[in-house]
Design an enzyme around this catalytic site. Structure first.
Site, PDB file in Angstrom:
ATOM      1  N   LYS A 207      11.176   6.033  15.811  1.00 30.93           N
ATOM      2  CA  LYS A 207      11.707   6.794  14.666  1.00 30.93           C
ATOM      3  C   LYS A 207      10.561   7.235  13.762  1.00 30.93           C
ATOM      4  CE  LYS A 207      13.109   5.684  10.533  1.00 30.93           C
ATOM      5  NZ  LYS A 207      12.673   6.838   9.716  1.00 30.93           N
TER       6      LYS A 207
ATOM      7  N   GLU B 230       2.712  -3.800  10.458  1.00 32.66           N
ATOM      8  CA  GLU B 230       1.478  -3.328   9.815  1.00 32.66           C
ATOM      9  C   GLU B 230       1.906  -2.788   8.471  1.00 32.66           C
ATOM     10  OE1 GLU B 230      -0.995  -1.552   8.227  1.00 32.66           O
ATOM     11  OE2 GLU B 230      -1.181   0.026   9.732  1.00 32.66           O
TER      12      GLU B 230
ATOM     13  N   CYS C 156      -2.822   2.629   4.056  1.00 31.70           N
ATOM     14  CA  CYS C 156      -2.510   1.224   3.793  1.00 31.70           C
ATOM     15  C   CYS C 156      -3.779   0.404   3.603  1.00 31.70           C
ATOM     16  CB  CYS C 156      -1.670   0.657   4.917  1.00 31.70           C
ATOM     17  SG  CYS C 156      -2.284   1.112   6.537  1.00 31.70           S
TER      18      CYS C 156
ATOM     19  N   GLU D 295       0.228  -1.992  -4.619  1.00 34.78           N
ATOM     20  CA  GLU D 295      -0.266  -0.870  -3.835  1.00 34.78           C
ATOM     21  C   GLU D 295       0.235   0.427  -4.474  1.00 34.78           C
ATOM     22  OE1 GLU D 295       1.320  -0.452   0.188  1.00 34.78           O
ATOM     23  OE2 GLU D 295      -0.709   0.021   0.852  1.00 34.78           O
TER      24      GLU D 295
END
Lengths: 476, 288
Positions: A182, A256, A290, A387
């Protein structure tokens, strides 16, 4: 004297943009039963195409098709034959590299020079590398005849749409699994062109299925009982939900997730190089990375000088039209992401950090955010802990290597870190003690199919790339 | 059948990316498996061999210095070209080895797949053969495989294509360069392979291919001081000890090979890759 840049636009026509894109199930493009979504160019806010999405029945069909393909063809095919299919994909991505790069930039908003020089070539390389593993698995260190798992359900993010698809699909296929993937809701287009390539490469139907949609489609996929392995790249928040929902199912999982990487600069670092590395570390891909070096830790004695040089350099970054070959920082991927960045930046100001923002002009339309550097950041501030996933750098200082280490490791994340110093022994001392899955020394944001990538702690588990990365797709 | 007269090919050596005749002017006749004349092949001399070693040494820096990924792509490209010459190779193998056409075809297919197998090794060898060494001290120590240098290869006498590919591809995969002495009686597929290499992206000099009398060329190759390793796959059995002694003069690595020609159709292992690399261990202190 100032030299002005003339526009250097890449041609939009080469993307072969189609008005509609559809899910790819069992070797065919099909009408999804989900509500179609509209993929938007974040640099202009125009609708690029309508994309059919998968409903629960489509996900079910895709998983069943993948299972059939696994049982009847792919799972029992000799590795040397699988290899040749995967080599074909690598070559065809390279052949259509310019088309894919332009389409990626239109759909994602990243500068064309990045999609052209990083995303697409690295995606091709990832298939090429893993093709070579398909018939060498007995040498990978997992026993004489490591077996695949079955159907891999994979959910990927919007920051490197094609590249993340490659990172997921290539090792899965090499190890003998079949795939239902996806793509992200805001960036489904290149994955569907990849589906076309997979069709042209004559992979048996069902070996790879692509089911566009939002988070609900992802949930449907990872929770489907026919899926033996789940791989997810995205936020830590969603990663935790997936890990929780898979509890007790016995499905193999790799995650991840997010990061808050420390980029540590010692007083003996080559400053010009370090400045370039810091800029690359946080402003590459608009900071939608990331493993971005979002926390700069500078040794106190050089902090002022480094900050001055950094401002000077960042002010030269060209922010704007991602299709322009001279653009350094493109568009923020979505309105939602832009508001998240703004919210965190506001918190930084409110908590007392000192904000500096590049005086660069921004386009009137589209989602843009000027490169921003916060000084006087303390560890308790949200901009040091959370983040941001945008072009925003938080600068902290340290006096000793031990302090640098303590601050660097003071995070629930642990994806990557950077170390800048001329002293090799210190690099290795730091690398030894940093709790991060990747440590870059005197460089940053390096990726290679041969080098494992992945995080410690809440940055996830499992590795992608290298010999280590094969484990995620083998029943070992 | 058409009554058109075909254009016959002159089979020459392959040295430094070019196709010279032997400087000696010598040739020898090559026959098919039933003894019918096929072509004249160049009969390489000692000087040709030394030129080939010079070319291989000259090409070593660039080839060994290329990234493993790049070498993998270049070698995979060769497989793509081999696929396009499938019919030609099958015809040559059928004629030279006396194999029925379906068998010849499957030999060629195996040779192409073997090339692909080795192409995939370029960027995996270090992770399989290299190591981070857990030394008992504050040092970071790691070991990496590096190509040994110029490799002399005596190609198998019987298996003119699959055998040749099985001994040549590992040399290229590790990043070494080769001086190959082709099968004496069945050299034609080797020359055609050289034509493929010449039109691929493999730099000139990385592969140098000689045809001629193996027993005459082998001692010169074995004793050559600028040859780092020797694959005796195609050495006459009675000559092996002598060749190994000659190699000892410059501590040239000699690959261990069995007495008879192996069945090349069985899957390869990494023995040849391992034999053609040197292990380099690097130490660096750790500390603030």
């Amino acid at each position: 004297m100032t030299w002005e840049y003339d526009p250097a636009p890449e041609s939009r026509a080469i993307a072969n943009l189609k008005p509609t894109y559809r899910p790819f199930v069992d070797g065919e493009f099909v009408d999804g039963t989900g509500e179609p979504l509209k993929s938007v160019n974040p640099a202009t806010e125009e609708v690029l195409a309508e994309v059919g999405t998968a409903g629960p029945t489509d996900v079910d069909k895709a998983v069943k098709a993948a299972r059939r393909a696994y049982d009847k063809v792919w799972g029992r095919m000799p590795g040397s034959e699988r290899a040749k299919y995967i080599f074909r994909i690598a070559r065809m991505i390279a052949e259509r590299a310019r088309e894919l790069a332009v389409l990626e930039t239109l759909d994602n908003g990243k500068p064309i020079k990045e999609s052209r020089d990083t995303d697409v070539p690295t995606a091709s390389a990832h298939f090429f590398y893993h093709a070579g593993w398909a018939d060498k698995l007995e040498y990978a260190g997992y026993g004489p005849d490591p077996r695949p798992l079955g159907v891999a359900g994979q959910v990927i993010p919007w920051n490197f749409p094609l590249l993340m698809a490659a990172w997921k699909i290539a090792p899965a296929l090499a190890c003998g699994n079949t795939v239902v993937l996806k793509p992200a809701e805001t960036t489904p287009l290149t994955a569907l062109v990849l589906a076309e390539i997979i069709q042209q490469a004559e992979l048996p139907p069902g070996v790879v299925n692509i089911v566009p949609g939002a988070g609900d489609v992802g949930a449907e996929l990872v929770n489907h009982p026919g899926v033996a392995k789940v791989a997810f790249t995205g936020s830590t928040e969603v990663g935790k939900l997936i890990q929780g929902s898979l509890a007790g199912t016995g499905k193999k999982l790799t995650l991840e997730l997010g990061g808050k990487a420390a980029n540590i600069v010692f007083d003996d670092a080559p400053l010009d190089q370090a400045v370039e590395g810091i800029v690359n570390g946080i402003f590459f891909n608009q900071g939608h990375v990331c493993c971005a070096g979002s926390r700069l830790l500078v040794q106190e004695s050089i902090a002022d000088e480094l900050l001055d040089r950094l401002h000077e350099r960042v002010a030269t970054l060209r922010v704007g039209d991602p299709m322009d070959k001279n653009t350094d920082v493109g568009a923020i991927n979505s309105r939602d992401q832009l508001s998240k960045i703004r919210e965190l930046v506001t918190s930084g100001e409110q908590e007392g950090a000192q904000r500096w923002t590049s005086p660069c002009p921004l386009p009137e339309k589209g989602f843009f955010f000027a490169p921003t550097v916060f000084a006087n950041v303390t560890q308790s501030m949200r901009i040091a802990r959370e983040e941001i996933f945008g072009p925003v750098l938080s600068v902290l200082t340290f006096r000793t290597p031990d302090e640098a280490l303590a601050k660097a490791n003071n995070t629930p994340y642990g994806l990557s870190a950077g170390v800048w110093t001329e002293k090799g022994s210190r690099i290795l001392w730091m690398a030894d003690r940093l709790r991060a899955g990747v440590v870059w020394a005197n460089t940053f944001n390096r990726f290679d199919p041969a080098a494992p990538f992945g995080g410690y702690q809440e940055s996830g588990f499992g590795r992608e790339g290298g010999r280590t990365g094969l484990e995620a797709y083998l029943d070992v | 059948m058409s009554d058109r007269v075909t254009v016959s090919k002159t089979y020459k050596l392959f040295v430094g990316g070019a196709f010279p005749r032997s400087e000696s002017g010598r040739t020898y006749p090559v026959s098919d498996s039933r003894g019918r004349f096929l072509a004249n092949a160049a009969q390489a001399s000692r000087k040709d061999l030394r030129e080939a070693v010079v070319a291989a040494r000259g090409a070593f820096g660039k080839w060994s210095g290329a990234t493993a990924y790049n070498r993998g792509q270049v070698l995979y490209r060769v497989a793509e070209l081999l696929e396009g010459r499938r019919e030609q190779f099958a015809a040559e193998v059928a004629a030279g080895e006396g194999a029925p056409s379906r068998r010849a075809q499957s030999i060629v297919d195996a040779a192409i797949d073997r090339w692909v197998w080795y192409a995939g090794w370029t960027d995996k060898l270090a992770t399989v053969l290299g190591a981070a060494n857990p030394v008992a001290g504050p040092y970071f120590s790691f070991s990496v495989p590096e190509p040994t240098g110029v490799v002399g290869v005596l190609a198998p006498p019987d298996s003119s294509l699959l055998g040749l590919v099985s001994v040549l591809a590992p040399v290229l995969a590790v990043g070494a360069t080769a001086v190959v002495v082709a099968s004496e009686d069945r050299p034609l597929p080797a020359i055609t392979l050289a034509e493929v290499l010449a039109t691929s992206d493999v730099p000139g000099g990385v592969v140098n291919l000689l045809t001629g009398h193996t027993a005459e060329l082998a001692p010169w190759l074995a004793a050559h001081a600028d040859v780092n390793a020797l694959d005796l796959a195609g050495a006459p059995v009675e000559q092996r000890a002598e060749l190994e002694r000659a190699a000892a003069g410059t501590v040239t690595r000699v690959l261990r090979v069995g007495r008879g020609e192996p069945d090349w159709t069985t899957g390869p292992d990494i023995g040849r890759l391992r034999a053609l690399v040197e292990t380099k261990t690097v130490w660096h202190p750790m500390g603030v």
